[in-house]
Design a protein around this motif. Structure first.
Motif, mmCIF file in Angstrom:
data_model
loop_
_atom_site.group_PDB
_atom_site.id
_atom_site.type_symbol
_atom_site.label_atom_id
_atom_site.label_comp_id
_atom_site.label_asym_id
_atom_site.label_seq_id
_atom_site.Cartn_x
_atom_site.Cartn_y
_atom_site.Cartn_z
ATOM 1 N N THR A 88 -0.358 -15.498 19.213
ATOM 2 C CA THR A 88 -0.293 -16.390 18.067
ATOM 3 C C THR A 88 -1.431 -16.070 17.114
ATOM 4 O O THR A 88 -2.591 -16.013 17.518
ATOM 5 C CB THR A 88 -0.363 -17.862 18.517
ATOM 6 N N GLU A 89 -1.082 -15.836 15.848
ATOM 7 C CA GLU A 89 -2.074 -15.493 14.834
ATOM 8 C C GLU A 89 -1.949 -16.408 13.633
ATOM 9 O O GLU A 89 -0.925 -17.037 13.407
ATOM 10 C CB GLU A 89 -1.897 -14.034 14.378
ATOM 11 N N GLY A 90 -3.008 -16.443 12.861
ATOM 12 C CA GLY A 90 -3.071 -17.180 11.605
ATOM 13 C C GLY A 90 -4.118 -16.509 10.739
ATOM 14 O O GLY A 90 -4.574 -15.415 11.055
ATOM 15 N N SER A 91 -4.517 -17.154 9.659
ATOM 16 C CA SER A 91 -5.516 -16.560 8.774
ATOM 17 C C SER A 91 -6.309 -17.635 8.058
ATOM 18 O O SER A 91 -5.756 -18.679 7.692
ATOM 19 C CB SER A 91 -4.844 -15.666 7.729
ATOM 20 N N THR A 98 0.749 -20.722 11.778
ATOM 21 C CA THR A 98 0.572 -19.627 12.728
ATOM 22 C C THR A 98 1.945 -19.144 13.169
ATOM 23 O O THR A 98 2.946 -19.846 13.000
ATOM 24 C CB THR A 98 -0.215 -20.072 13.985
ATOM 25 N N ASP A 99 1.955 -17.961 13.748
ATOM 26 C CA ASP A 99 3.182 -17.450 14.345
ATOM 27 C C ASP A 99 2.797 -16.342 15.318
ATOM 28 O O ASP A 99 1.673 -15.843 15.280
ATOM 29 C CB ASP A 99 4.155 -16.913 13.295
ATOM 30 N N GLU A 100 3.742 -15.964 16.167
ATOM 31 C CA GLU A 100 3.475 -14.914 17.153
ATOM 32 C C GLU A 100 3.713 -13.540 16.543
ATOM 33 O O GLU A 100 4.730 -13.314 15.875
ATOM 34 C CB GLU A 100 4.365 -15.104 18.383
ATOM 35 N N CYS A 130 -7.518 -9.216 17.587
ATOM 36 C CA CYS A 130 -8.364 -9.483 16.417
ATOM 37 C C CYS A 130 -8.693 -8.205 15.656
ATOM 38 O O CYS A 130 -8.651 -8.184 14.421
ATOM 39 C CB CYS A 130 -9.641 -10.201 16.827
ATOM 40 N N HIS A 133 -5.584 -7.236 13.716
ATOM 41 C CA HIS A 133 -5.354 -8.188 12.633
ATOM 42 C C HIS A 133 -6.296 -7.910 11.456
ATOM 43 O O HIS A 133 -5.867 -7.829 10.303
ATOM 44 C CB HIS A 133 -5.565 -9.606 13.186
ATOM 45 N N TRP A 143 -1.193 -10.497 7.511
ATOM 46 C CA TRP A 143 -0.586 -10.662 8.844
ATOM 47 C C TRP A 143 0.881 -11.053 8.827
ATOM 48 O O TRP A 143 1.638 -10.643 9.695
ATOM 49 C CB TRP A 143 -1.409 -11.639 9.686
ATOM 50 N N TYR A 159 3.859 -23.261 4.692
ATOM 51 C CA TYR A 159 2.521 -23.205 4.086
ATOM 52 C C TYR A 159 2.523 -23.871 2.713
ATOM 53 O O TYR A 159 1.620 -24.661 2.396
ATOM 54 C CB TYR A 159 2.052 -21.745 4.003
#
Length: 165
Positions: A88-91, A98-100, A130, A133, A143, A159
């Protein structure tokens, strides 16, 4: 040390390829310190100079929340495992969503420290994610570009709704 304003999606500066760092001086040290303060305030676990509108290949990571922040100048992936993982990532530039994302499970990077000394580092799991990313960000790849068009469109709508609220 200063908390800088974070560039927010869909700012076109997030799609630019960052310039290599060529001068290792006090200004670079100050930029790294500002990135750390900005990342902590966001809050986040990783940030790049492009996240604050500075087109330089500089990354700060702090995965555990302690004082163990690491700075990477001109990082590049030199090897990546065939094994993949979903994470799971975000910024900091797109807070609240977030999403995978599918990433390499292990990798090796080459980078310089703030004084210009060259290093290599092997990473796995969260640290490897990380690095991928943030290096993507330095290469102008935000991302969400790693998502399918359908997932990306849904995430952008979510968003935008958060931004209006």
């Amino acid at each position: 040390m200063t908390i800088r304003t974070i560039v927010k999606f869909p700012d076109p500066r997030l799609r630019l390829i960052a310039e290599p760092v060529l001068v290792f001086d006090q200004e670079l040290h100050q930029l790294a310190a500002d990135l750390l303060d900005t990342m902590r305030a966001a809050p986040g676990i990783g940030i790049t100079a492009p996240h604050i509108g500075v087109s330089r290949r500089l990354v700060v990571l702090q995965l555990d929340g302690g004082d163990s922040a690491r700075t990477y100048v001109n990082p590049e992936i030199t090897w990546a495992s065939e094994e993949m993982l979903m994470h799971t990532e975000g910024s900091v530039s797109m807070p609240g969503v977030t999403d995978e994302i599918r990433r390499h499970a292990r990798l090796r990077i080459a980078y310089q420290d703030l004084d210009g000394t060259e290093h290599t580092e092997e990473a796995e799991g969260l640290l490897a994610v990380c690095h991928q990313h943030e290096i993507d960000q330095l290469d102008g790849i935000f991302w969400i570009q790693r998502l399918s068009k359908l997932k990306r469109d849904r995430l952008v709508k979510r968003y935008e709704k958060l931004q209006r609220a």
